[in-house]
Design a protein around this motif. Structure first.
Motif, PDB file in Angstrom:
ATOM      1  N   PRO A 285     -48.161   6.713  20.392  1.00 53.36           N
ATOM      2  CA  PRO A 285     -47.719   6.570  21.787  1.00 53.36           C
ATOM      3  C   PRO A 285     -48.733   7.216  22.725  1.00 53.36           C
ATOM      4  O   PRO A 285     -49.465   8.135  22.346  1.00 53.36           O
ATOM      5  N   GLY A 286     -48.809   6.726  23.937  1.00 55.61           N
ATOM      6  CA  GLY A 286     -49.763   7.300  24.892  1.00 55.61           C
ATOM      7  C   GLY A 286     -51.175   6.835  24.601  1.00 55.61           C
ATOM      8  O   GLY A 286     -51.429   5.653  24.344  1.00 55.61           O
ATOM      9  N   CYS A 287     -52.105   7.768  24.604  1.00 59.02           N
ATOM     10  CA  CYS A 287     -53.509   7.451  24.349  1.00 59.02           C
ATOM     11  C   CYS A 287     -53.690   7.019  22.892  1.00 59.02           C
ATOM     12  O   CYS A 287     -53.205   7.689  21.972  1.00 59.02           O
ATOM     13  N   SER A 290     -55.144   9.722  20.615  1.00 55.10           N
ATOM     14  CA  SER A 290     -54.549  11.051  20.708  1.00 55.10           C
ATOM     15  C   SER A 290     -54.358  11.736  19.358  1.00 55.10           C
ATOM     16  O   SER A 290     -54.532  12.956  19.241  1.00 55.10           O
ATOM     17  N   LEU A 299     -49.762  15.541  27.811  1.00 54.46           N
ATOM     18  CA  LEU A 299     -49.756  14.305  28.573  1.00 54.46           C
ATOM     19  C   LEU A 299     -50.333  13.134  27.780  1.00 54.46           C
ATOM     20  O   LEU A 299     -49.981  11.977  28.023  1.00 54.46           O
ATOM     21  N   CYS A 300     -51.206  13.422  26.821  1.00 56.88           N
ATOM     22  CA  CYS A 300     -51.822  12.360  26.022  1.00 56.88           C
ATOM     23  C   CYS A 300     -50.785  11.564  25.238  1.00 56.88           C
ATOM     24  O   CYS A 300     -51.000  10.380  24.941  1.00 56.88           O
ATOM     25  N   ASP A 301     -49.667  12.199  24.876  1.00 55.69           N
ATOM     26  CA  ASP A 301     -48.622  11.531  24.107  1.00 55.69           C
ATOM     27  C   ASP A 301     -47.622  10.800  24.993  1.00 55.69           C
ATOM     28  O   ASP A 301     -46.804  10.034  24.490  1.00 55.69           O
ATOM     29  N   GLU A 302     -47.685  11.049  26.291  1.00 58.65           N
ATOM     30  CA  GLU A 302     -46.665  10.505  27.183  1.00 58.65           C
ATOM     31  C   GLU A 302     -47.022   9.140  27.753  1.00 58.65           C
ATOM     32  O   GLU A 302     -46.147   8.309  27.984  1.00 58.65           O
ATOM     33  N   ARG A 303     -48.294   8.906  27.998  1.00 57.86           N
ATOM     34  CA  ARG A 303     -48.691   7.625  28.585  1.00 57.86           C
ATOM     35  C   ARG A 303     -50.142   7.328  28.240  1.00 57.86           C
ATOM     36  O   ARG A 303     -50.932   8.239  27.959  1.00 57.86           O
ATOM     37  N   GLU A 304     -50.478   6.045  28.270  1.00 63.75           N
ATOM     38  CA  GLU A 304     -51.861   5.658  28.053  1.00 63.75           C
ATOM     39  C   GLU A 304     -52.637   5.852  29.348  1.00 63.75           C
ATOM     40  O   GLU A 304     -52.206   5.375  30.412  1.00 63.75           O
ATOM     41  N   PRO A 305     -53.747   6.557  29.316  1.00 63.11           N
ATOM     42  CA  PRO A 305     -54.499   6.793  30.557  1.00 63.11           C
ATOM     43  C   PRO A 305     -55.080   5.506  31.113  1.00 63.11           C
ATOM     44  O   PRO A 305     -55.345   4.542  30.379  1.00 63.11           O
ATOM     45  N   VAL A 319     -57.198  11.170  30.006  1.00 62.02           N
ATOM     46  CA  VAL A 319     -56.422  11.932  30.991  1.00 62.02           C
ATOM     47  C   VAL A 319     -57.266  13.038  31.622  1.00 62.02           C
ATOM     48  O   VAL A 319     -57.048  13.417  32.773  1.00 62.02           O
TER      49      VAL A 319
END
Length: 329
Positions: A285-287, A290, A299-305, A319
């Protein structure tokens, strides 16, 4: 060099159709611009999507794959063309040197006829005239005794000679854009240098744009003005080759550079990036990087930059490039 882009790729996504009727994204949000005479290197580990991007550009994706977005060549969107129109562009406007010439060449045809075929199809030459031109092309790519070798079959040639035949085929129609997918794979270093010299000389002579796909950062540094770094179907960094290779901004690019083999005075182990490129059905998930990144934060796990364009005109997906703050983990 004209300031007008030869090819523009914008928001390119490629997804494959699944047996259950759904789809799985493979390439996501790919973008690049290339002018006439420019050279672009594409690097990344196996499974990063480099060859798939090349096939998308030339319109040779497998039937289960679908591309959306824009691939514009001289103002014409290639994704909107039918197969007949794409056949007029392949070879004629866009040439491609495939990774393994033994599988790319027809074992039942002489190499001279394989080169001549495109000249007959696209230029309307007679077979006699096309075969004479094929001999001239073989001579141009430094195959000795070209007239005799034009009568041979692929299995009668060495790997380096077959790769030269592949280059001659791709250059026969003097395309505007050349895509070279790992053109020196499995060649020894001497032959590799010769093949790269040929490719460099001929692309300069014809003034064509070049996209070079390679695992070898040394080859990219030698041949390319700009470099695109890909990972798990995403672009993670892009910019002038010298800047990307000397001052990388994405942790993945930094890891690739640290892993380049070099002699160590202390005889220490070669640096590696822990883990492997994930399958497209098992992306974190996220990047997408990651789970292997030494600079990972929450934050890297929360959303893809998103794709960030820096002050010096480079692009990076991270990020940290967005100015994110937090503890590394």
């Amino acid at each position: 060099m004209s300031d007008t882009p030869l090819i523009e790729i914008d928001s390119l996504d490629v997804a494959v159709r699944l047996p259950d009727g759904g789809s799985m994204p493979i390439l996501k949000d790919i973008g690049l611009t290339l002018k006439r005479g420019e050279t672009l290197g594409i690097v990344g580990e196996s499974g990063s999507g480099k060859s798939l991007l090349s096939l998308a550009i030339i319109g040779l994706l497998p039937p289960v794959a679908k591309a959306t977005g824009r691939i514009v060549l001289d103002g014409q969107d290639l994704l909107g063309l039918n197969d007949d129109a794409l056949c007029q562009i392949r070879g004629n406007r866009i040439g491609m040197i495939f990774q393994e010439p033994m599988t790319a060449l027809n074992p039942a045809m002489t190499v001279g006829d394989q080169i001549a075929e495109g000249l007959v199809w696209h230029r309307g030459l007679s077979w006699r005239a096309a075969r004479l031109e094929a001999v001239a092309l073989l001579d141009q790519v430094r195959i000795p005794d070209a007239a005799r070798r034009a009568q041979t079959y692929p299995h009668e040639m060495s790997g380096g000679q077959r790769q030269r035949v592949g280059i001659a085929m791709a250059l026969a129609l003097k395309p505007d854009l050349m895509i070279a997918d790992e053109p020196t794979t499995a060649l020894d270093v001497t032959v590799q240098a010769e093949v790269l010299d040929i490719l460099d000389d001929l692309t300069r002579e014809y003034g064509m744009a070049l996209i070079l796909v390679s695992h070898d950062l040394g080859v990219i540094a030698r041949m390319c003005e700009r470099t695109l770094v890909m990972y798990a179907g995403r672009r993670l960094e892009e910019g002038p080759t010298r800047q990307v290779l000397t001052h990388p901004q994405n942790p993945y690019t930094k890891g690739l550079l640290k892993a380049v083999p070099r002699r160590k005075p202390d005889g220490g182990r070669l640096a590696t990036i822990p883990g492997t490129v994930p399958g497209f059905s098992h992306l974190p998930p996220g990047c997408v990087f990651s789970d292997r990144c030494p600079d990972r934060i929450g934050l890297c796990d929360e959303r893809e930059p998103g794709w960030t364009v820096t002050g010096d005109g480079r692009g990076v997906r991270c990020v940290h490039a967005e100015g994110a703050e937090g503890e590394r983990r």
